[in-house]
Write a protein that holds these residues in place. Structure first.
Motif, PDB file in Angstrom:
ATOM      1  N   ILE A  74      -8.174 -48.594  43.811  1.00 29.91           N
ATOM      2  CA  ILE A  74      -7.851 -47.538  42.847  1.00 29.91           C
ATOM      3  C   ILE A  74      -8.447 -47.867  41.487  1.00 29.91           C
ATOM      4  CG2 ILE A  74      -5.971 -46.426  41.570  1.00 29.91           C
ATOM      5  CD1 ILE A  74      -4.229 -46.833  44.066  1.00 29.91           C
ATOM      6  N   THR A  75      -8.245 -49.095  41.042  1.00 32.85           N
ATOM      7  CA  THR A  75      -8.736 -49.506  39.738  1.00 32.85           C
ATOM      8  C   THR A  75     -10.251 -49.424  39.669  1.00 32.85           C
ATOM      9  OG1 THR A  75      -6.861 -51.018  39.528  1.00 32.85           O
ATOM     10  CG2 THR A  75      -8.694 -51.339  38.013  1.00 32.85           C
ATOM     11  N   LEU A  76     -10.928 -49.781  40.750  1.00 31.83           N
ATOM     12  CA  LEU A  76     -12.385 -49.690  40.793  1.00 31.83           C
ATOM     13  C   LEU A  76     -12.846 -48.246  40.575  1.00 31.83           C
ATOM     14  CD1 LEU A  76     -15.139 -51.000  41.307  1.00 31.83           C
ATOM     15  CD2 LEU A  76     -14.746 -50.654  43.759  1.00 31.83           C
ATOM     16  N   LEU A  77     -12.201 -47.290  41.239  1.00 33.58           N
ATOM     17  CA  LEU A  77     -12.569 -45.880  41.069  1.00 33.58           C
ATOM     18  C   LEU A  77     -12.278 -45.397  39.646  1.00 33.58           C
ATOM     19  CD1 LEU A  77     -11.340 -44.207  44.387  1.00 33.58           C
ATOM     20  CD2 LEU A  77     -13.697 -44.666  43.709  1.00 33.58           C
ATOM     21  N   LEU A  78     -11.099 -45.725  39.136  1.00 36.08           N
ATOM     22  CA  LEU A  78     -10.720 -45.261  37.798  1.00 36.08           C
ATOM     23  C   LEU A  78     -11.623 -45.858  36.729  1.00 36.08           C
ATOM     24  CD1 LEU A  78      -6.799 -45.497  37.975  1.00 36.08           C
ATOM     25  CD2 LEU A  78      -8.241 -43.509  38.417  1.00 36.08           C
ATOM     26  N   LYS A  79     -11.898 -47.129  36.846  1.00 36.07           N
ATOM     27  CA  LYS A  79     -12.715 -47.815  35.848  1.00 36.07           C
ATOM     28  C   LYS A  79     -14.168 -47.338  35.883  1.00 36.07           C
ATOM     29  CE  LYS A  79     -13.318 -51.219  32.793  1.00 36.07           C
ATOM     30  NZ  LYS A  79     -12.772 -51.152  31.407  1.00 36.07           N
ATOM     31  N   SER A  80     -14.624 -46.860  37.043  1.00 32.85           N
ATOM     32  CA  SER A  80     -16.012 -46.427  37.197  1.00 32.85           C
ATOM     33  C   SER A  80     -16.216 -44.960  36.840  1.00 32.85           C
ATOM     34  CB  SER A  80     -16.473 -46.645  38.646  1.00 32.85           C
ATOM     35  OG  SER A  80     -16.308 -47.980  39.041  1.00 32.85           O
ATOM     36  N   SER A  81     -15.135 -44.241  36.576  1.00 35.96           N
ATOM     37  CA  SER A  81     -15.223 -42.788  36.388  1.00 35.96           C
ATOM     38  C   SER A  81     -15.463 -42.409  34.931  1.00 35.96           C
ATOM     39  CB  SER A  81     -13.936 -42.117  36.884  1.00 35.96           C
ATOM     40  OG  SER A  81     -13.938 -40.737  36.599  1.00 35.96           O
ATOM     41  N   ASP A  82     -16.427 -41.533  34.719  1.00 33.02           N
ATOM     42  CA  ASP A  82     -16.646 -40.947  33.399  1.00 33.02           C
ATOM     43  C   ASP A  82     -15.805 -39.686  33.206  1.00 33.02           C
ATOM     44  OD1 ASP A  82     -18.515 -42.850  32.548  1.00 33.02           O
ATOM     45  OD2 ASP A  82     -20.157 -41.790  33.536  1.00 33.02           O
ATOM     46  N   SER A  83     -15.515 -38.979  34.296  1.00 32.56           N
ATOM     47  CA  SER A  83     -14.784 -37.715  34.168  1.00 32.56           C
ATOM     48  C   SER A  83     -13.360 -37.927  33.673  1.00 32.56           C
ATOM     49  CB  SER A  83     -14.758 -36.980  35.510  1.00 32.56           C
ATOM     50  OG  SER A  83     -13.985 -37.683  36.455  1.00 32.56           O
ATOM     51  N   LEU A  84     -12.786 -39.097  33.921  1.00 35.10           N
ATOM     52  CA  LEU A  84     -11.412 -39.340  33.478  1.00 35.10           C
ATOM     53  C   LEU A  84     -11.307 -39.507  31.966  1.00 35.10           C
ATOM     54  CD1 LEU A  84      -9.881 -41.689  36.207  1.00 35.10           C
ATOM     55  CD2 LEU A  84      -9.811 -39.207  36.020  1.00 35.10           C
ATOM     56  N   VAL A  85     -12.443 -39.649  31.300  1.00 43.56           N
ATOM     57  CA  VAL A  85     -12.415 -39.710  29.840  1.00 43.56           C
ATOM     58  C   VAL A  85     -11.805 -38.427  29.275  1.00 43.56           C
ATOM     59  CG1 VAL A  85     -13.839 -39.858  27.758  1.00 43.56           C
ATOM     60  CG2 VAL A  85     -14.341 -41.315  29.724  1.00 43.56           C
ATOM     61  N   HIS A  86     -11.968 -37.314  29.985  1.00 43.67           N
ATOM     62  CA  HIS A  86     -11.330 -36.060  29.557  1.00 43.67           C
ATOM     63  C   HIS A  86      -9.830 -36.247  29.441  1.00 43.67           C
ATOM     64  CE1 HIS A  86      -9.061 -32.381  30.655  1.00 43.67           C
ATOM     65  NE2 HIS A  86      -9.846 -31.824  29.757  1.00 43.67           N
ATOM     66  N   ASP A  87      -9.199 -36.782  30.490  1.00 40.69           N
ATOM     67  CA  ASP A  87      -7.752 -37.001  30.458  1.00 40.69           C
ATOM     68  C   ASP A  87      -7.362 -37.994  29.382  1.00 40.69           C
ATOM     69  OD1 ASP A  87      -8.039 -35.494  32.769  1.00 40.69           O
ATOM     70  OD2 ASP A  87      -6.431 -36.551  33.814  1.00 40.69           O
ATOM     71  N   LEU A  88      -8.159 -39.043  29.256  1.00 39.94           N
ATOM     72  CA  LEU A  88      -7.795 -40.148  28.382  1.00 39.94           C
ATOM     73  C   LEU A  88      -8.025 -39.852  26.903  1.00 39.94           C
ATOM     74  CD1 LEU A  88      -9.299 -43.054  30.526  1.00 39.94           C
ATOM     75  CD2 LEU A  88      -6.892 -42.420  30.347  1.00 39.94           C
ATOM     76  N   CYS A  89      -8.986 -38.989  26.602  1.00 42.92           N
ATOM     77  CA  CYS A  89      -9.376 -38.816  25.193  1.00 42.92           C
ATOM     78  C   CYS A  89      -9.529 -37.370  24.720  1.00 42.92           C
ATOM     79  CB  CYS A  89     -10.706 -39.524  24.932  1.00 42.92           C
ATOM     80  SG  CYS A  89     -10.721 -41.284  25.314  1.00 42.92           S
ATOM     81  N   HIS A  90      -9.703 -36.405  25.628  1.00 42.81           N
ATOM     82  CA  HIS A  90     -10.089 -35.062  25.189  1.00 42.81           C
ATOM     83  C   HIS A  90      -9.265 -33.950  25.841  1.00 42.81           C
ATOM     84  CE1 HIS A  90     -13.567 -36.867  23.258  1.00 42.81           C
ATOM     85  NE2 HIS A  90     -13.863 -37.466  24.396  1.00 42.81           N
ATOM     86  N   ALA A  91      -8.083 -34.247  26.298  1.00 41.87           N
ATOM     87  CA  ALA A  91      -7.311 -33.266  27.061  1.00 41.87           C
ATOM     88  C   ALA A  91      -6.979 -32.010  26.267  1.00 41.87           C
ATOM     89  CB  ALA A  91      -6.020 -33.906  27.578  1.00 41.87           C
ATOM     90  N   TYR A  92      -6.833 -32.132  24.960  1.00 45.87           N
ATOM     91  CA  TYR A  92      -6.388 -30.995  24.151  1.00 45.87           C
ATOM     92  C   TYR A  92      -7.492 -30.435  23.247  1.00 45.87           C
ATOM     93  CZ  TYR A  92      -1.858 -32.778  25.657  1.00 45.87           C
ATOM     94  OH  TYR A  92      -0.791 -33.213  26.413  1.00 45.87           O
ATOM     95  N   ASP A  93      -8.722 -30.765  23.521  1.00 44.80           N
ATOM     96  CA  ASP A  93      -9.815 -30.350  22.640  1.00 44.80           C
ATOM     97  C   ASP A  93      -9.943 -28.838  22.523  1.00 44.80           C
ATOM     98  OD1 ASP A  93     -10.321 -32.989  22.258  1.00 44.80           O
ATOM     99  OD2 ASP A  93     -12.352 -32.987  23.075  1.00 44.80           O
ATOM    100  N   SER A  94      -9.559 -28.095  23.554  1.00 44.96           N
ATOM    101  CA  SER A  94      -9.716 -26.639  23.536  1.00 44.96           C
ATOM    102  C   SER A  94      -8.466 -25.901  23.066  1.00 44.96           C
ATOM    103  CB  SER A  94     -10.097 -26.143  24.941  1.00 44.96           C
ATOM    104  OG  SER A  94     -11.316 -26.699  25.371  1.00 44.96           O
TER     105      SER A  94
END
Length: 334
Positions: free
Chosen positions: A137-157
């Motif tokens: 699980i950690t390997l997938l999460l750490k390798s993902s760029d798309s999760l940056v949305h959840d982590l940093c930009h969820a409310y941008d819109s």
């Protein structure tokens, strides 16, 4: 779009109310130290030390001859190496998650508040999100760029929010079903409490079976919205994804906010907000090989293409739609 509309689409918010109609899921709150680890790109890529010594990398090797890429020679650490920060460790979280994986049958796919790490599936030997351990699980999460949305930009819109991330993050472990078929996933569009459209979810492939079952699929999806979703989800406009089993039973997969960051798939957002669809909802599928959308053959999954108005892909898709309509008219006239 309002902050509360985005928040309602977090899996830890909607799953407790809809779990009887969704796939079995166990949700864990993540410590802030783990979020900091996922976001930290200042040093080398390090997986956490595992309490079970379960190393994900050997499990990802595709061919035996590739094993030499992962050989680690034993040597005495230099002075510089001895000063390096040791790999992180999350023993309590790992223990809880591995127990949940066992409870869910031994295999899961992971998802944060909103998103799953679909863009890092390539690292898996079968190009899937199937995980059997905390390390995977950690390997997938750490390798993902798309999760940056959840982590940093969820409310941008959001028009009423000055924050960029939620106060708490959650990891949802969803039971892995090996026999799911992508052609049976659909996205439903609800505008002002009215079902205005249904789209095939996997738009990069033509599936003839959908043409045969289109009427039956449309009915069970509309009934599912009326009976199971319409009175239980508070937003006026949103989308949700479902899976329709071969016995025509419907399972809820996810909710998404009504905004441009959610793919409209075989629609456009302008169409979905028009009076035409409000008065007469449409069920759209890929009707022929000419109607498929760009996908992995472009080296970018369709979910991550910039299809916003005015982009190159927006123009390409408009041209493709016009060509498909032209061919359909020609076939009808002939």
């Amino acid at each position: 779009m309002k902050e509360e509309e985005v928040n309602r689409c977090q899996i830890q918010e909607w799953y407790p109310r809809f779990k009887s109609t969704s796939m079995k899921t166990i949700i864990h709150e993540l410590p802030e130290s783990f979020i900091e680890y996922l976001l930290d790109d200042s040093g080398p890529f390090l997986l956490p030390l595992s309490i079970s010594n379960n190393d994900a990398l050997p499990n990802r090797i595709h061919k035996p001859e590739d094993e030499q890429d992962y050989i680690i020679s034993e040597h005495q650490p230099s002075d510089d190496e001895s000063d390096q920060t040791p790999p992180p460790s999350f023993p309590e979280l790992e223990s809880q998650i591995n127990l949940s994986i066992k409870t869910l049958g031994g295999a899961i796919f992971p998802k944060l508040n909103w998103s799953s790490p679909k863009d890092s599936a390539w690292i898996s030997s079968d190009s899937s999100l199937k995980c059997t351990s905390f390390t995977e699980i950690t390997l997938l999460l750490k390798s993902s760029d798309s999760l940056v949305h959840d982590l940093c930009h969820a409310y941008d819109s959001c028009s009423d929010c000055n924050i960029h991330r939620p106060a708490r993050f959650f990891l949802a472990l969803r039971r892995w079903y090996p026999d799911l078929h992508p052609e049976r996933e659909f996205r439903i569009f609800i505008h002002n409490h009215i079902l205005v459209g249904i789209s095939q979810r996997e738009v990069t492939t033509y599936y003839p079976i959908l043409t045969e079952e289109k009427h039956g699929l449309e009915k069970v999806i509309q009934d599912f919205y009326t009976d199971k979703v319409s009175m239980g989800f508070e937003s006026e406009s949103y989308t949700f994804d479902v899976y329709v089993r071969k016995d025509m039973k419907v399972k809820l997969l996810d909710f998404n906010p009504w905004c441009e960051s959610t793919l409209p798939l075989l629609f456009t957002w302008a169409e979905l907000e028009s009076d035409q669809l409000i008065s007469e909802p449409e069920f759209r599928i890929v009707e022929s090989q000419c109607g498929v959308r760009p996908g992995l053959k472009t080296a970018v999954p369709y979910d991550y293409l910039d299809t916003s108005e005015g982009s190159g892909w927006d123009q390409f898709l408009r041209n493709a739609d016009e060509e498909l309509r032209r061919q359909t008219r020609s076939a009808g006239g002939g």
